[in-house]
Scaffold this motif. Structure first.
Motif, mmCIF file in Angstrom:
data_model
loop_
_atom_site.group_PDB
_atom_site.id
_atom_site.type_symbol
_atom_site.label_atom_id
_atom_site.label_comp_id
_atom_site.label_asym_id
_atom_site.label_seq_id
_atom_site.Cartn_x
_atom_site.Cartn_y
_atom_site.Cartn_z
ATOM 1 N N UNK A 1 18.820 -80.106 -58.512
ATOM 2 C CA UNK A 1 18.178 -81.294 -59.068
ATOM 3 C C UNK A 1 18.098 -82.394 -58.009
ATOM 4 N N UNK A 2 19.159 -82.569 -57.239
ATOM 5 C CA UNK A 2 19.138 -83.575 -56.176
ATOM 6 C C UNK A 2 18.072 -83.242 -55.129
ATOM 7 N N UNK A 3 17.973 -81.980 -54.783
ATOM 8 C CA UNK A 3 16.956 -81.545 -53.826
ATOM 9 C C UNK A 3 15.558 -81.792 -54.341
ATOM 10 N N UNK A 4 15.339 -81.486 -55.612
ATOM 11 C CA UNK A 4 14.035 -81.727 -56.220
ATOM 12 C C UNK A 4 13.706 -83.212 -56.205
ATOM 13 N N UNK A 5 14.668 -84.048 -56.595
ATOM 14 C CA UNK A 5 14.440 -85.492 -56.613
ATOM 15 C C UNK A 5 14.181 -86.048 -55.218
ATOM 16 N N UNK B 1 -5.197 -80.303 -46.643
ATOM 17 C CA UNK B 1 -4.208 -79.216 -46.751
ATOM 18 C C UNK B 1 -3.249 -79.257 -45.563
ATOM 19 N N UNK B 2 -3.748 -79.603 -44.388
ATOM 20 C CA UNK B 2 -2.911 -79.682 -43.193
ATOM 21 C C UNK B 2 -1.836 -80.759 -43.348
ATOM 22 N N UNK B 3 -2.200 -81.847 -44.019
ATOM 23 C CA UNK B 3 -1.234 -82.925 -44.244
ATOM 24 C C UNK B 3 -0.077 -82.442 -45.117
ATOM 25 N N UNK B 4 -0.404 -81.679 -46.141
ATOM 26 C CA UNK B 4 0.631 -81.153 -47.038
ATOM 27 C C UNK B 4 1.512 -80.141 -46.300
ATOM 28 N N UNK B 5 0.891 -79.296 -45.484
ATOM 29 C CA UNK B 5 1.673 -78.346 -44.685
ATOM 30 C C UNK B 5 2.618 -79.084 -43.742
ATOM 31 N N UNK B 6 2.122 -80.168 -43.131
ATOM 32 C CA UNK B 6 2.952 -80.970 -42.240
ATOM 33 C C UNK B 6 4.143 -81.578 -43.002
ATOM 34 N N UNK B 7 3.886 -82.079 -44.193
ATOM 35 C CA UNK B 7 4.954 -82.654 -45.011
ATOM 36 C C UNK B 7 6.049 -81.626 -45.273
ATOM 37 N N UNK B 8 5.664 -80.437 -45.723
ATOM 38 C CA UNK B 8 6.669 -79.428 -46.046
ATOM 39 C C UNK B 8 7.353 -78.884 -44.794
ATOM 40 N N UNK B 9 6.661 -78.888 -43.668
ATOM 41 C CA UNK B 9 7.292 -78.514 -42.406
ATOM 42 C C UNK B 9 8.376 -79.521 -42.037
ATOM 43 N N UNK B 10 8.079 -80.802 -42.213
ATOM 44 C CA UNK B 10 9.071 -81.847 -41.950
ATOM 45 C C UNK B 10 10.256 -81.711 -42.900
ATOM 46 N N UNK B 11 9.981 -81.415 -44.165
ATOM 47 C CA UNK B 11 11.066 -81.230 -45.143
ATOM 48 C C UNK B 11 11.960 -80.057 -44.728
ATOM 49 N N UNK B 12 11.351 -78.979 -44.264
ATOM 50 C CA UNK B 12 12.112 -77.812 -43.833
ATOM 51 C C UNK B 12 13.001 -78.157 -42.643
#
Length: 63
Positions: A10-14, A36-47
């Motif tokens: 839950x903390x990770x989701x929030x 779509x590239x912006x979203x991929x960049x966001x999730x790459x940063x999150x990873x």
């Protein structure tokens, strides 16, 4: 899942929800279209952030 795992999930989701909201807010403020590239960049940063956290955080062995 045990209680600790549920709370961590839950903390990770929030955290992700908050970070994504902040990220998209910049696009809205500047009147830019989100690609779509912006979203991929966001999730790459999150990873990358996730990897940094797990490298510096000791493992939990609670049950």
């Amino acid at each position: 899942m045990n209680r600790v795992q549920q709370i961590e999930m839950v903390q990770g989701f929030n955290d992700m929800k908050s970070a994504l909201s902040d990220y998209l807010k910049r696009f809205a403020e500047n009147g830019k279209v989100v690609r779509a590239e912006d979203i991929r960049e966001f999730f790459s940063q999150m990873e990358q952030r996730k990897r940094q956290k797990t490298e510096h955080t000791p493992a939990h062995f609670c049950r």
